[in-house]
Design a protein around this motif. Structure first.
Motif, PDB file in Angstrom:
ATOM      1  N   UNK A  35       5.532  25.819  46.265  1.00 54.04           N
ATOM      2  CA  UNK A  35       6.905  26.114  45.835  1.00 54.04           C
ATOM      3  C   UNK A  35       7.458  25.045  44.903  1.00 54.04           C
ATOM      4  N   UNK A  36       6.827  24.807  43.764  1.00 56.15           N
ATOM      5  CA  UNK A  36       7.307  23.766  42.849  1.00 56.15           C
ATOM      6  C   UNK A  36       8.663  24.119  42.243  1.00 56.15           C
ATOM      7  N   UNK A  37       9.455  23.094  42.009  1.00 57.35           N
ATOM      8  CA  UNK A  37      10.766  23.278  41.386  1.00 57.35           C
ATOM      9  C   UNK A  37      10.753  22.828  39.922  1.00 57.35           C
ATOM     10  N   UNK A  38       9.932  21.849  39.627  1.00 55.69           N
ATOM     11  CA  UNK A  38       9.861  21.315  38.261  1.00 55.69           C
ATOM     12  C   UNK A  38       8.415  21.329  37.775  1.00 55.69           C
ATOM     13  N   UNK A  39       8.247  21.561  36.475  1.00 55.70           N
ATOM     14  CA  UNK A  39       6.911  21.628  35.883  1.00 55.70           C
ATOM     15  C   UNK A  39       6.849  20.709  34.671  1.00 55.70           C
ATOM     16  N   UNK A  40       5.849  19.848  34.674  1.00 53.38           N
ATOM     17  CA  UNK A  40       5.588  18.954  33.549  1.00 53.38           C
ATOM     18  C   UNK A  40       4.611  19.650  32.603  1.00 53.38           C
ATOM     19  N   UNK A  41       5.021  19.884  31.366  1.00 51.14           N
ATOM     20  CA  UNK A  41       4.169  20.534  30.372  1.00 51.14           C
ATOM     21  C   UNK A  41       3.505  19.458  29.522  1.00 51.14           C
ATOM     22  N   UNK A  42       2.194  19.329  29.650  1.00 49.42           N
ATOM     23  CA  UNK A  42       1.460  18.358  28.843  1.00 49.42           C
ATOM     24  C   UNK A  42       1.187  18.915  27.448  1.00 49.42           C
ATOM     25  N   UNK A  43       1.085  18.046  26.438  1.00 56.55           N
ATOM     26  CA  UNK A  43       0.697  18.535  25.110  1.00 56.55           C
ATOM     27  C   UNK A  43      -0.646  19.258  25.196  1.00 56.55           C
ATOM     28  N   UNK A  44      -0.755  20.447  24.623  1.00 51.03           N
ATOM     29  CA  UNK A  44      -2.002  21.218  24.708  1.00 51.03           C
ATOM     30  C   UNK A  44      -3.173  20.523  24.016  1.00 51.03           C
ATOM     31  N   UNK A  45      -4.352  20.725  24.570  1.00 46.69           N
ATOM     32  CA  UNK A  45      -5.578  20.274  23.921  1.00 46.69           C
ATOM     33  C   UNK A  45      -5.978  21.347  22.915  1.00 46.69           C
ATOM     34  N   UNK A  46      -6.155  20.937  21.675  1.00 45.51           N
ATOM     35  CA  UNK A  46      -6.455  21.874  20.603  1.00 45.51           C
ATOM     36  C   UNK A  46      -7.929  21.761  20.218  1.00 45.51           C
ATOM     37  N   UNK A  75       9.982  18.324  26.188  1.00 41.57           N
ATOM     38  CA  UNK A  75       8.644  18.033  25.668  1.00 41.57           C
ATOM     39  C   UNK A  75       8.623  16.783  24.784  1.00 41.57           C
ATOM     40  N   UNK A  76       9.694  16.533  24.031  1.00 45.89           N
ATOM     41  CA  UNK A  76       9.718  15.336  23.184  1.00 45.89           C
ATOM     42  C   UNK A  76       9.785  14.069  24.023  1.00 45.89           C
ATOM     43  N   UNK A  77      10.562  14.125  25.118  1.00 47.42           N
ATOM     44  CA  UNK A  77      10.638  12.976  26.029  1.00 47.42           C
ATOM     45  C   UNK A  77       9.293  12.740  26.697  1.00 47.42           C
ATOM     46  N   UNK A  78       8.646  13.825  27.090  1.00 45.73           N
ATOM     47  CA  UNK A  78       7.321  13.726  27.724  1.00 45.73           C
ATOM     48  C   UNK A  78       6.335  13.071  26.763  1.00 45.73           C
ATOM     49  N   UNK A  79       6.324  13.515  25.517  1.00 50.05           N
ATOM     50  CA  UNK A  79       5.396  12.962  24.523  1.00 50.05           C
ATOM     51  C   UNK A  79       5.640  11.468  24.326  1.00 50.05           C
ATOM     52  N   UNK A  80       6.914  11.073  24.250  1.00 44.41           N
ATOM     53  CA  UNK A  80       7.252   9.666  24.043  1.00 44.41           C
ATOM     54  C   UNK A  80       6.805   8.802  25.213  1.00 44.41           C
ATOM     55  N   UNK A  81       7.065   9.267  26.435  1.00 49.68           N
ATOM     56  CA  UNK A  81       6.690   8.496  27.621  1.00 49.68           C
ATOM     57  C   UNK A  81       5.176   8.417  27.784  1.00 49.68           C
ATOM     58  N   UNK A  82       4.491   9.517  27.465  1.00 44.14           N
ATOM     59  CA  UNK A  82       3.032   9.505  27.550  1.00 44.14           C
ATOM     60  C   UNK A  82       2.447   8.477  26.583  1.00 44.14           C
TER      61      UNK A  82
END
Length: 222
Positions: A35-46, A75-82
């Motif tokens: 029952x997840x409430x939040x989902x982290x979307x990683x940058x796709x592997x191309x 997604x922009x915040x995720x990319x920056x933190x990664x």
């Protein structure tokens, strides 16, 4: 007798169609339990040579997850933190321990996407644009919750004008235009919508208006 056989055949066809659109509810047992409430979307592997694929797919994913009722980290915040953590390439982030990534963002689940196909095949009188995406959602501890794969193709239609020569010219022009500006985004949106909302999609999230009703029906059926 022939009428009876025909009715039975139609009935079997309806059953088959029903099975195809209903999906297998048992495959979501792990998702229901987590029952997840939040989902982290990683940058796709191309895996293709088109560098626009990663950006285009990443930009379209949050909308459909949000519509399903989940909180999606920007997604922009995720990319920056990664990148701050040293994950400059999508493949590096995909290879990182999911527990580490989930803890970094305090996420309940992680979505991994692989772009297998992102091409536009030009054949003089026709151009076919194709996308092929693989999706996988895992729990914060790395346990797999859901997988899907979507392949979509688009070939521009050419209505006959009655003139063979004009039709050939029209087909060549249409194919060239599609080759110059492939119809990727509509296909990408269609693939995402089908993956998350189709017969084998994910359940509604806690911010969906049908969340309580969904799990109430699920519990009553067990």
């Amino acid at each position: 007798m022939k009428l009876i056989k025909l009715c039975l055949a139609l009935f079997a066809l309806c059953l088959a169609a029903g099975c195809a659109t209903t999906g297998d509810s048992n495959r979501l047992n792990a998702f229901h339990d987590a029952a997840p409430r939040s989902i982290l979307v990683l940058p796709p592997v191309n895996e293709t040579t088109d560098v626009q694929g990663t950006t285009s797919v990443l930009a379209t994913l949050p909308y459909y997850l949000g519509e399903k009722g989940y909180y999606v980290f920007p997604v922009n915040t995720v990319k920056t933190l990664l990148e701050y953590e040293g994950y400059y390439e999508p493949a590096e982030a995909h290879a990182a321990p999911p527990e580490q990534l989930a803890n970094l963002f305090k996420a309940d689940a992680i979505l991994y996407v692989i772009i297998h196909e992102w091409t536009s095949k030009y054949m003089l009188l026709s151009t076919t644009t194709e996308v092929d995406f693989e999706y996988r959602i895992v729990n914060a501890d790395g346990a797999e919750l859901w997988i899907a794969r979507q392949r979509m193709t688009y070939t521009p239609d050419n209505n006959s004008s009655g003139s063979p020569l004009f039709d050939l010219i029209s087909m060549a022009v249409t194919a060239a235009l599609e080759r110059a500006d492939p119809n990727y985004l509509p296909l990408t949106r269609q693939a995402n919508a089908s993956a998350f909302n189709g017969a084998n999609g994910i359940p509604p999230g806690p911010y969906s208006p049908v969340y309580d009703q969904y799990y109430k029906q699920l519990n009553s059926a067990q």
